[in-house]
Design an enzyme around this catalytic site. Sequence first.
Site, PDB file in Angstrom:
ATOM      1  N   LYS A 125      38.698  43.968  54.508  1.00 17.46           N
ATOM      2  CA  LYS A 125      39.912  43.347  53.964  1.00 17.46           C
ATOM      3  C   LYS A 125      40.964  43.203  55.059  1.00 17.46           C
ATOM      4  CE  LYS A 125      39.675  45.219  49.243  1.00 17.46           C
ATOM      5  NZ  LYS A 125      39.602  43.946  48.497  1.00 17.46           N
ATOM      6  N   ARG A 158      31.288  45.912  41.304  1.00 18.40           N
ATOM      7  CA  ARG A 158      30.223  45.508  40.388  1.00 18.40           C
ATOM      8  C   ARG A 158      28.908  46.197  40.745  1.00 18.40           C
ATOM      9  NH1 ARG A 158      31.254  39.386  42.009  1.00 18.40           N
ATOM     10  NH2 ARG A 158      33.285  40.343  42.362  1.00 18.40           N
TER      11      ARG A 158
HETATM   12  N1  BES Z   1      39.009  46.341  44.491  1.00 17.50           N
HETATM   13  C1  BES Z   1      38.924  44.950  44.691  1.00 17.50           C
HETATM   14  C2  BES Z   1      39.679  44.147  43.648  1.00 17.50           C
HETATM   15  C3  BES Z   1      41.179  44.323  43.596  1.00 17.50           C
HETATM   16  C4  BES Z   1      42.009  43.360  44.134  1.00 17.50           C
HETATM   17  C5  BES Z   1      41.753  45.392  42.964  1.00 17.50           C
HETATM   18  C6  BES Z   1      43.374  43.493  44.056  1.00 17.50           C
HETATM   19  C7  BES Z   1      43.120  45.523  42.888  1.00 17.50           C
HETATM   20  C8  BES Z   1      43.931  44.562  43.436  1.00 17.50           C
HETATM   21  C9  BES Z   1      37.464  44.515  44.631  1.00 17.50           C
HETATM   22  O1  BES Z   1      36.553  45.435  45.069  1.00 17.50           O
HETATM   23  C10 BES Z   1      37.345  43.329  45.526  1.00 17.50           C
HETATM   24  O2  BES Z   1      37.525  43.490  46.685  1.00 17.50           O
HETATM   25  N2  BES Z   1      37.044  42.177  44.954  1.00 17.50           N
HETATM   26  C11 BES Z   1      36.913  40.983  45.716  1.00 17.50           C
HETATM   27  C12 BES Z   1      35.679  40.275  45.243  1.00 17.50           C
HETATM   28  C13 BES Z   1      35.279  39.126  46.102  1.00 17.50           C
HETATM   29  C14 BES Z   1      34.816  39.614  47.449  1.00 17.50           C
HETATM   30  C15 BES Z   1      34.187  38.369  45.403  1.00 17.50           C
HETATM   31  C16 BES Z   1      38.151  40.137  45.477  1.00 17.50           C
HETATM   32  O3  BES Z   1      38.660  40.129  44.356  1.00 17.50           O
HETATM   33  O4  BES Z   1      38.628  39.534  46.420  1.00 17.50           O
HETATM   34 MN    MN Z   2      36.252  45.330  47.155  1.00 13.48          MN
END
Ligand code: BES
Ligand code: MN
Length: 497
Positions: free
Chosen positions: A275, A349
């Site tokens: 990230k 997931r």
């Molecule tokens: N933990 C994150 C989602 C999240 C985003 C939680 C903002 C709280 C606040 C999750 O694991 C994630 O990174 N999801 C990705 C999925 C994508 C790579 C398909 C996302 O939402 O960007």
């Molecule tokens: Mn994630």
Amino acid sequence: MKTDLFFSNPTEVESECLVAVVLDRGEKDKTEAYVASSEKALQDAAAEVISSGEVSSKSFETTLLHHPAKLKAKRLLLLGGGKAKKFSVSELRKLAGAATRTLKSRSLRSFAFLAPDTIKLEDAVRAIVEGAFIGNFDPDTYKSDRKDQKIDALTIVARGDQGALLKAMEEARVIGESQNFTRELVNEPSNRMTPSVLADHARRMSQQVGLKCEVYGADKIKELKMGAFWGVAQGSDEPPALIVMRYEPAGAPDKPVLGLVGKGVTFDTGGISIKPADGMEKMKYDMAGGATMIGAMRAIALLKPKVKVIGIVCATENMPSGKAQKPGDIQTAMSGKTIEIINTDAEGRLVLADGLCYARQLGCTHLIDAATLTGAVVVALGYANAGVFANDDAMYEQFGKALNRAGEKMWRLPLDDEYKEQIRSNIADIMNTGGRWGGAITAAMFLKEFAEDTPWIHLDIAGTAWMEDSKPWIAKGPSGIALRSLVEFAKEFGDKH
Ligand code: BES
Ligand code: MN
Ligand code: ZN
């Protein structure tokens, strides 16, 4: 916070402060503020400031009077609640939180809250107690100059069936305390809330309330062939934890068994698909779904619905390292399905896929998962509503009722077969991401593959588990969303079966 009830005349309650709700019974544009109590003395005590126009019935507006005439309370706090016609249990819950936050910031340690006469007394007592607990929480644990301003004692002033009101108060207290327990877990930073620490909290809580609790490590995760969960965990030096809490009340039928499965990612760096630095610190709350299940199991153990419940938390960090899984890797989930990892940041997931499968193996007949799963749910619904998905309309309908009773806001999103296209893989059974569009839905579609034919509800709480701003009734920080609805659902589920 101690709670007690005062059953007689509100004028007689001896308190640092008596809080009364001011509503507006004016039609349309006219305003006509009045104290929501049939007690003449209270009307009198507030009459002057109300007729002078100093007091408004606008929601959360406060007026503090000292030495109110004819009252034994030292102060009278008039708290605006808006239009009488629109006033609801939900509003009252928030007002109780707002009263708590206003008064504790003025260094008061106790107060009395007068149940307004517009709401069924039992519901009013519940809402006031829950709201006060929610308002009493602040996330400033690590401030050296923390003032630790807390309300220590709350008196609810309500004249009614004493037995029923006491029961309502006790139940609401369990829920409020459990919600704050969850919020404390979520608030902790990842260096102090590793998967092992989270598991220790679950174990200690379980011991206190009489739940069975087992915690498994990497060996068991591999033995169970949880390849999706392990794929995430393998990149971290912190050992993962598979937390299993069981509530098996005597006399409960063998079926149904409710399974509560939580995402317990104690820190989500994204893994190799790392990230951006901006805002990454917030990913300490990526275990909020798991913490919600731990708190919900606490409340369930204490409220004792007649139904078996199993709580499962898949706890791990998501880290980049020489051992971490990489985009393109194929993992075999516990169910036997193969998963092509497209983005290692879609890790929630993966851990839930195996959590759901394991819950089914343990005999759960109904499943609910909660997870901070996608940024996309925030794009879709913002911060006001969590996303809810269901593969079973009957179960969803029951959950909807629980949401209403709990005063929590969630919005249903679809799970049509069309979306499955987006997660079809060329070389495996399924991919772990579905492209740019409908990201919350494709994530849910992924989970649906692992709930299979078991009635299942998925809660995406990414936008709601953390308050971005403080509100009059709740601090900025962990919200504890979903816990109350889960507990209400379990209570109702026990009664129905
Ligand atoms: N933990 C994150 C989602 C999240 C985003 C939680 C903002 C709280 C606040 C999750 O694991 C994630 O990174 N999801 C990705 C999925 C994508 C790579 C398909 C996302 O939402 O960007
Ligand atoms: Mn994630
Ligand atoms: Zn995550």
